[in-house]
Scaffold this active site. Structure first.
Site, PDB file in Angstrom:
ATOM      1  N   LYS B 133      41.899  37.535  50.845  1.00 43.17           N
ATOM      2  CA  LYS B 133      42.912  38.221  51.650  1.00 43.17           C
ATOM      3  C   LYS B 133      43.861  37.180  52.237  1.00 43.17           C
ATOM      4  CE  LYS B 133      42.891  41.641  55.443  1.00 43.17           C
ATOM      5  NZ  LYS B 133      42.009  42.343  56.411  1.00 43.17           N
ATOM      6  N   LEU B 191      48.006  43.696  60.167  1.00 41.97           N
ATOM      7  CA  LEU B 191      46.620  43.977  59.749  1.00 41.97           C
ATOM      8  C   LEU B 191      46.073  45.282  60.314  1.00 41.97           C
ATOM      9  CD1 LEU B 191      44.924  40.455  60.220  1.00 41.97           C
ATOM     10  CD2 LEU B 191      46.080  41.317  58.188  1.00 41.97           C
ATOM     11  N   SER B 217      43.056  47.137  55.964  1.00 42.65           N
ATOM     12  CA  SER B 217      44.068  46.149  55.685  1.00 42.65           C
ATOM     13  C   SER B 217      43.754  45.238  54.504  1.00 42.65           C
ATOM     14  CB  SER B 217      44.327  45.317  56.937  1.00 42.65           C
ATOM     15  OG  SER B 217      43.210  44.540  57.268  1.00 42.65           O
ATOM     16  N   ILE B 238      38.205  44.675  61.402  1.00 43.34           N
ATOM     17  CA  ILE B 238      38.099  44.842  62.859  1.00 43.34           C
ATOM     18  C   ILE B 238      38.049  46.332  63.213  1.00 43.34           C
ATOM     19  CG2 ILE B 238      40.586  44.873  63.370  1.00 43.34           C
ATOM     20  CD1 ILE B 238      39.983  43.202  65.869  1.00 43.34           C
ATOM     21  N   GLY B 239      38.312  47.187  62.204  1.00 39.82           N
ATOM     22  CA  GLY B 239      38.288  48.627  62.474  1.00 39.82           C
ATOM     23  C   GLY B 239      37.985  49.422  61.212  1.00 39.82           C
ATOM     24  N   GLY B 240      37.700  48.687  60.118  1.00 38.20           N
ATOM     25  CA  GLY B 240      37.420  49.357  58.850  1.00 38.20           C
ATOM     26  C   GLY B 240      38.096  48.676  57.673  1.00 38.20           C
ATOM     27  N   SER B 241      38.742  47.559  57.909  1.00 40.41           N
ATOM     28  CA  SER B 241      39.646  46.946  56.926  1.00 40.41           C
ATOM     29  C   SER B 241      38.978  46.385  55.679  1.00 40.41           C
ATOM     30  CB  SER B 241      40.470  45.843  57.604  1.00 40.41           C
ATOM     31  OG  SER B 241      41.480  46.421  58.400  1.00 40.41           O
TER      32      SER B 241
END
Lengths: 572, 572
Positions: B133, B191, B217, B238-241
């Site tokens: 990434k 992101l 992301s 950090i939230g599902g990326s």
């Protein structure tokens, strides 16, 4: 309802603590002044005890457990002996906030009944009295944390159902392991202080020399264990609060890395400040005792009950490997050594303590590496900024609950100091991480210097620039807070005592800083005489198993060396 | 010097990426529109490849390593094949930010020379191409993270010596393990987005259905691996990326707990925000591949080089114990299952994916426990507040560097939204910890329900309410961010694909929320047809070894079940 003035609240609480001591254990005659009788440990306190009580309370945790887990001593007799001695300790040096002997004896009776029925101990701490710093909640017992405004409340909140009902996770784990809780020990209001003073119990003095401080913020723990009013206890450390009282009282204490011992459900200052986490760790009379307590807590799998605890059980393999290393040929280990923090030169007795350890390591044939890491001053300053992130708001709030006057020793930001913003907090987190990275790179680089094929195992470093300090003269947490910034493992090790005939005042050239000048000026061998002096041995993050074994090894060798009268004088 | 307008900077960069593709690998003819040719995976992309290139690129990471670490395939031929396929992938779905095939081939030649000389691989990833990434720094390569303002700078700072010279720790560890780096993959600016869109590469489409999103992301990773332009890569979450692009592309991806894979020296949004830490984890075609990458990184002892990594080596004992559990008698395991997050009911294909997994578990004789934990909405809302701690200041700053227009999908706080204060940050940290505590207590309580003597092993839960989503319709990270709040381990598992003939629109009663209403309204079986649909399997904190084994087991059984044509229709 009129709220009584804080002085009255404090006085009532102070009397309540004393009243919790059974009549038979109260001292009838006034005790001599500190000037007349500096040292109240050993023979002094033992004059009030029976030979049997002395036998029990002079045993260390391992010694006690050897008797209580095999049925040789009952939990009740052990508990009674420590209750008695703790009661005396409090009357001599003001080291307790809470006394709950009746509950303790009930626990002891249940443990004895368990043993009688099953012929085996309840858990690894069966029958061991353990003292707790007054941050841990125990049902039936108050928590004031030294704040007058917390009396009759739950952490400052009145009419909260959790008052005297809440139970911290560590309490659950200790009780389930067979420990007996009987007292909570004194702390300075706010916890942010290297001495122990508050408006409830006033000042916790040093039992070896009552002209001096017991250290802080786990000062009650230090004083109580030094007087053998407890075999071992738990404190907390966000800037040195376990290690300072440990060395001030001739004890061992470990500041583990965060995430090993549960803090869940304990009171704290500035809860939620996560840049530098306060951690829980034991204080005791030997590194072996620390290990016993550490292992017992980890056996409870605290990662299943405390979100901040890591799933890292006691690593027996690391313990064994380290034991093999120290049992092996001389010269198989390398230690870093660092004499001062670049800001304050330690007093002569601390320099001598360092030299004793240095000589011991040298005699054992190990390598000593001069430790020249990224500036410890950078870390110390960073820590001070972290402690003040909220501009003192949390502390001010809790002082304002009663309107009490803060002690002079408590560091308080000026009224109206602004809080930091979220971006500033984030920037500080980055700054900390970058310092940690520089430091770990430096540590890695020492593999080139040791000749062992590994980097330095651990570093020998003072805990403070002075021995147990003259009240109001605690100078700086810079020696300890660097470890909190790094989140490293550090064990405080007792080494020697101040000797006014050896540890003379002497010139030291150009002062490193204004604080250095003041610390140098403050040194008075006559007053410090007899004060314990120690050092810390620190290792990398989450190295508790290794550093405890190394601390046990080094402290043992230091003891042998000093017993063999290898006196290190000022000429060295 | 006049600074060119951001559109021109972006266009120049976009062309530079395309120009990095060797002439021979450029598509000569215009590709059909997404409507004409939705699916560009498999046969479509393979029309441009040789049989040998297809053989190599169709192998998974384990398969490739079996050949490259034994000298059967050279690193050079493997690298060339993946470079070619990645170049095609980018031309089909816009999934790359950086292309550096020349460097990759130099690395490959060095690896082949190493093997020729020593007859053994350099490390466990010898000869394996790995995509990263665009947050990781590689010498000679730029990092834009989707910001136009980062072009020709180091993370937005012009004339910074670290531009194109910096090397993230993960890059060091992968190269030292023998991996070959050759591309960096696309991300959404900031992101903070469940789709991948920025002003440089525009939109990263879904290779299985180019009418849809590749997720975000780590969307470039998802698209590239789905097209077999990479066997495996690393994203962040950090939230599902990691999990969102994994399920959107029919892949496996793990969000480990924080502290296992090094983030040191990588670019990030809102660096220093520590309430919810972004974490690094691999995406690949199988759970086994994820394990190979995970183990290889841990073999490098990243706790010695990254201050945030915990000293927890790969726990082979946990892996073995879990393998024994799944090999044992049926009914020895218990899984939690939770169908929706209380706010948005998943679309029919996601419900069907859940049912397939449920049926598989049931057929295997394991226990299913209806998962009724503390509200996931509480966690989702908490996460949103954490993402906005700085009032959007960091994101605004980086957008303002170029003046570029943010994509509509990027969630931006209103201009002038105030930052939180240090006290508010601390309060949020406490709130998070208390939620974690409630959740772990609930998890512990399930030991009463499983009949296994243990609490639930892992929980089956959607990753999002929809399959790979229609652009601009990504609805909520609530399904994934709860795991980030808990800092739990979660593995995304592919299950099925949308079938417009089965996954019909149907009524669902009273909507749970406005978002639910909109998500329901947005569902269009004709457009979604063919999109991958998956679920996540989550476990407690730091349970990577266990959850990866369970994910491998369950996904394998799901594959068997679906291959055996156990079709689960809407009537179920």
């Amino acid at each position: 309802m009129t709220i009584p003035p804080w002085q009255q609240l404090a006085e009532t609480k102070r009397q309540a603590i004393l009243s919790a001591i059974p009549e038979k254990w109260r001292l009838k005659d006034p005790i001599p002044s500190p000037a007349e009788q500096r040292d109240v440990t050993g023979a002094y306190i033992e004059q009030f005890l029976t030979p049997r009580e002395i036998e029990i309370t002079e045993a260390d945790a391992i010694g006690i457990l050897a008797h209580t887990t095999t049925g040789k001593w009952t939990a009740v007799e052990v508990t009674e002996a420590f209750c008695h001695r703790a009661a005396l300790a409090h009357q001599l040096v003001n080291c307790l906030h809470e006394i709950f002997f009746t509950t303790a004896l009930e626990t002891a009776r249940r443990l004895d009944a368990h043993f009688a029925k099953h012929s085996r101990p309840l858990g690894p701490l069966h029958g061991l009295p353990i003292s707790l710093k007054d941050q841990f909640h125990i049902p039936g017992v108050e928590t004031t944390m030294g704040y007058v405004g917390w009396i009759n409340t739950f952490q400052g909140t009145p009419n909260d159902g959790r008052n005297r009902t809440s139970q911290s996770q560590l309490v659950t784990d200790l009780l389930a392991s067979g420990a007996i809780l009987y007292v909570k020990t004194s702390v300075p209001m706010t916890l942010m202080c290297g001495e122990t003073i508050n408006n409830i119990i006033t000042y916790t003095s040093n039992p070896k020399n009552r002209l001096l401080s017991s250290g802080g913020s786990s000062g009650g723990e230090g004083a109580l264990i030094a007087l053998r009013g407890s075999p071992a206890g738990f404190g907390t450390d966000i800037g040195g609060s376990i290690r300072i009282p440990a060395v001030f009282n001739g004890l061992f204490g470990i500041r583990p890395s965060s995430g090993r011992i549960p803090y869940q459900g304990a009171a704290n200052s500035m809860d939620g400040q996560s840049t530098i986490l306060s951690v829980v760790g034991p204080l005791a009379r030997s590194a072996g005792d620390l290990m016993v307590l550490f292992k017992a807590v980890l056996r409870r799998a605290p990662w299943l009950t405390d979100p901040l605890v890591l799933e890292i059980p006691w690593r027996g393999d690391v313990e064994r490997e380290t034991r093999e290393l120290v049992r092996g040929m001389p010269g198989r280990l390398a230690f870093g050594i660092m004499w001062d923090d670049g800001a304050v030169v330690p007093h002569p007795p601390i320099q001598r303590a360092m030299k004793i350890v240095e000589e011991t390591v040298r005699e054992l044939g190990h390598t000593l590496v001069k430790w020249t890491p990224p500036s410890h001053q950078t870390a110390a300053k960073l820590a001070m900024r972290v402690y003040d992130l909220d501009g003192g708001a949390d502390i001010r709030h809790h002082l304002a609950l009663s309107g009490e006057t803060p002690a002079a020793q408590v560091i308080l930001e000026a009224e109206g100091t602004p809080q930091k913003t979220a971006l500033e907090v984030a920037a500080l987190n980055v700054e900390k991480r970058e310092y940690q990275k520089l430091y770990m790179d430096y540590w890695n680089s020492t593999a080139q210097l040791t000749g062992t094929g590994r980097s330095v195992e651990a570093v020998i470093y003072p805990c403070a620039p002075h021995a147990a300090v003259i009240p109001t003269q605690f100078a700086t947490v810079g020696y300890t807070s660097v470890i909190n910034v790094l989140d490293y493992t550090s064990v405080a090790i007792p080494v020697t005592h101040v000797d006014k005939n050896i540890d003379l005042v002497r010139g030291q050239g150009r002062p490193l800083s204004d604080v250095d000048l003041k610390v140098h000026y403050d040194y008075d061998p006559n007053v410090y005489d007899g004060a314990p002096a120690g050092v810390q041995l620190f290792g990398r993050r989450l190295q508790e198993e290794k550093i405890l074994v190394l601390a046990e090894y080094l402290a043992g060798k230091v003891k042998e060396a000093t017993a063999n009268k290898i006196v290190v004088g000022p000429e060295l």
